[in-house]
Design a protein around this motif. Sequence first.
Motif, PDB file in Angstrom:
ATOM      1  N   LYS A 481     -11.257 -11.750   7.869  1.00 21.10           N
ATOM      2  CA  LYS A 481     -10.260 -10.999   6.463  1.00 21.10           C
ATOM      3  C   LYS A 481      -9.800 -12.568   5.527  1.00 21.10           C
ATOM      4  O   LYS A 481      -8.955 -13.478   6.623  1.00 21.10           O
ATOM      5  CB  LYS A 481      -8.973 -10.162   6.256  1.00 21.10           C
ATOM      6  CG  LYS A 481     -10.167  -8.859   6.985  1.00 21.10           C
ATOM      7  CD  LYS A 481      -9.187  -7.680   7.118  1.00 21.10           C
ATOM      8  CE  LYS A 481      -9.702  -6.828   8.100  1.00 21.10           C
ATOM      9  NZ  LYS A 481      -8.627  -5.268   8.322  1.00 21.10           N
ATOM     10  N   SER A 482     -10.035 -12.165   4.015  1.00 17.87           N
ATOM     11  CA  SER A 482      -9.668 -13.268   3.823  1.00 17.87           C
ATOM     12  C   SER A 482      -7.669 -12.880   2.892  1.00 17.87           C
ATOM     13  O   SER A 482      -6.716 -13.312   2.377  1.00 17.87           O
ATOM     14  CB  SER A 482      -9.628 -14.079   2.271  1.00 17.87           C
ATOM     15  OG  SER A 482     -10.387 -12.979   2.029  1.00 17.87           O
ATOM     16  N   TYR A 483      -7.508 -11.658   3.286  1.00 16.60           N
ATOM     17  CA  TYR A 483      -6.054 -11.552   3.404  1.00 16.60           C
ATOM     18  C   TYR A 483      -5.209 -11.191   4.820  1.00 16.60           C
ATOM     19  O   TYR A 483      -5.670 -10.267   5.491  1.00 16.60           O
ATOM     20  CB  TYR A 483      -5.783 -10.183   2.594  1.00 16.60           C
ATOM     21  CG  TYR A 483      -6.873  -9.398   2.521  1.00 16.60           C
ATOM     22  CD1 TYR A 483      -5.860  -7.712   3.227  1.00 16.60           C
ATOM     23  CD2 TYR A 483      -7.684  -8.783   2.294  1.00 16.60           C
ATOM     24  CE1 TYR A 483      -6.319  -7.184   3.354  1.00 16.60           C
ATOM     25  CE2 TYR A 483      -9.020  -7.900   2.864  1.00 16.60           C
ATOM     26  CZ  TYR A 483      -8.376  -7.083   3.413  1.00 16.60           C
ATOM     27  OH  TYR A 483      -9.515  -5.331   3.700  1.00 16.60           O
ATOM     28  N   GLU A 578      -4.677  -9.275  -1.142  1.00 13.81           N
ATOM     29  CA  GLU A 578      -5.145 -10.418  -1.946  1.00 13.81           C
ATOM     30  C   GLU A 578      -4.651 -11.810  -2.433  1.00 13.81           C
ATOM     31  O   GLU A 578      -3.629 -12.622  -2.316  1.00 13.81           O
ATOM     32  CB  GLU A 578      -6.692 -10.909  -1.516  1.00 13.81           C
ATOM     33  CG  GLU A 578      -7.471 -12.056  -1.906  1.00 13.81           C
ATOM     34  CD  GLU A 578      -9.243 -11.963  -1.421  1.00 13.81           C
ATOM     35  OE1 GLU A 578      -9.836 -12.823  -1.614  1.00 13.81           O
ATOM     36  OE2 GLU A 578      -9.476 -10.586  -1.391  1.00 13.81           O
ATOM     37  N   SER A 582      -2.254 -15.149  -1.639  1.00 10.96           N
ATOM     38  CA  SER A 582      -2.691 -17.094  -2.385  1.00 10.96           C
ATOM     39  C   SER A 582      -1.334 -16.949  -2.975  1.00 10.96           C
ATOM     40  O   SER A 582      -1.950 -18.062  -3.724  1.00 10.96           O
ATOM     41  CB  SER A 582      -4.043 -16.299  -2.632  1.00 10.96           C
ATOM     42  OG  SER A 582      -3.878 -15.099  -3.938  1.00 10.96           O
TER      43      SER A 582
END
Length: 724
Positions: A481-483, A578, A582
């Motif tokens: 996962k990017s989050y 996300e 970021s």
Amino acid sequence: MEPSKTSNNNNKLPSNLPQLQNLIKRDPESYREEFERQRAVYEAMCVIFEQNPTRYNDDLHQIIMFMAQVAQCYPDKLKEYPQELMTLLKRHGSVLHPEMRMSFVKALVLLRNKNLISPTDLHKLFFQLLHFQDKNLRKFLKEHIITDIKNINAKCRDMKLNKELQNFMHEMLVSRHAVAAKTSLDVLIQLYHKRVWKDAKTVNIISNACFSKVTKIMATAIRFFIGKDDEEEDKGSDSDSEGEGTKVDLKAAVMANKVKKKTKKQKKQLEKIKSLAHKNQKKKTTKASFDFSALHLVHDPQTLAERLYRRLEKMNERFEVKLMTMNMISRLIGVHQLYLPNFYPMVQRFLFPHQQEVTRVMVFAAQAAHSQVPPDDLEPVLKTLADNFVTERYSNEVIAMGLNAIRELCLRNPYCMSEDLLQDLTQYKSHKDKGVMMAARSLIAVFRDKNPELLRKKDRGAPTELTVEKKQEKFGENTAKSYIPGAEILAFKTNEIEDFGSDSDSDSDDGWVDVSSGNYDVTFDAVAADDNDDDEDIKNRVKKKTGEEDDDEKIYSAKEAVKEVMKLTAEERASKAEDIVSSRFLTDEDFARIAAAQAFKQVEKFNQSKKNKRGKKRKQMEDEVTREAQELVPLKNIEMIYKKRKHDREARMETVMAGREGRTKFGATKGRLNPNASTTNREKAKSKNFMMMKHKNAGKQKMSFRDRQQRLKLALLRKKKFRV
């Protein structure tokens, strides 16, 4: 008069070495002449000593220690003195008197403390001395080696010297002499535990000892990697006491002190016993913590596990040593996610209820399971546990342990469970025994989180916000996962004063509950949906506390932030999380809020229609708490048999005192409920004459063996007579 006193003192100095030693340390140059005389005496004694080295010479012992004490004062004269002592030990070490040999060793230790000998040269000599049959000497040498290396690394680490010493220890470890190898292993283990040599090189040197032909060395090395179980520590603490070899009975000591004569010595001894008992109690209550990071520092765990397995197949040692080896292999497989398919059939052979230490074998089977093991390898182990333990042929405790073992295995690899087998095992959720029932429900809780599709529809439970967000992974699938899940809560700014349970107003109890999650160690003040909540009052209260009157950025209470998160869909939550991750760095407070939001999702029912009002939170029972897979499986997870919990002392005393209400102070109440009732035969016997009751009391006396024999003989003859 003064010169005569000085001359008298100088005449006494040759026979008073401690005084001369003190004077030399204060002013070496003034007493150089006296030192030269003692040097000459030492050389003459050494010549005499070499002619008969087996005798103990007290004069030589004293002068050796004297020279070692003042060696730093005359470095030009005693430059070769350490080498002379080492030469004498190498030449006559095997035939020396034990006390004389200890004198030479202590003198060398003094010289080493003054940094007049290199540690490598001294350690090489000491390891040679370990070959001699002298238990006290071996213990002293090992303690000095550990202390010396610890002192070397106390202020700064000399990496070159440490590398040289580690290489020397490795040479000793693989040497043929068992005592030297065992001492080298003990030194390495002690230095690792003391955090002196806590590096990968030390760990990998110790790992070579796991293949020693000497069982004691091999067992010590394996025990270093697997640590000790809590149960073994408890047994050891019962048998060993602090400073003494026996347990301290404080009650008996206090009682004995009351009847003894009161003296200062007796009072001091009682205080010592009390202090010792306090230390023992503290030692028992303090839970030992073990460091398993040594398993992570192994360079090639796959090769190490394969070599240990081949050694285990051919092993003819005691069963305890085999269990230790199996334990280490299973931990290597679980920690490093290795693939060793032949290990599972071996464990499967020991999975029987009558097998000795079967619970530990269950732990090994669970530890060796991880998500990368093919289900075909673990499925036979799972079926063996179900067939051999979860059956009505055995007791409830055996069934509960079998279900617990299956739960721990499926917690690490749920892909090996089939739908039919799981549905059969979940039938025990209504078992009459509480231990079996709780074990079955904990298995259901695991699959509610891992793969609810395998459960019956009625066992899956109501879907929650967290389960809907999660995606059921298949074997071999790894989703990155990017989050951070739950980070969307940070998109809603909250008031720090009343955030997450810090509300100090009296109305904080209205509609707020504590939710404890098995995944997070955070208490979250969640909100139950209530149509009567006055949101406007909450906003005003927040603004009043923070002093903010502008409406540029809306500030939510903890209640409102959670409500806003629950209104979002799964895709919207992922997008917001996300963006948050970021765009900023997260603090500890942010992670606490994330964990709290995830805990709330775990108990909040999922509502497909976001327009409808929020449903009531599903009450999360103790057996429904999601368990997280640990690296190591504690033995108590398998032996976790639920019974009726014992009350603590306060609760028991409260129950006892409640039962005494309405009673007299001592004993039962005398007298009858009906004073006109007749008396019993026992009460009548108390008022009768002794001669009237003598014959009854005589029959109740204990008969001798001869009397019983005669009575049995008469009874048998009587039976035989009537049969005829």
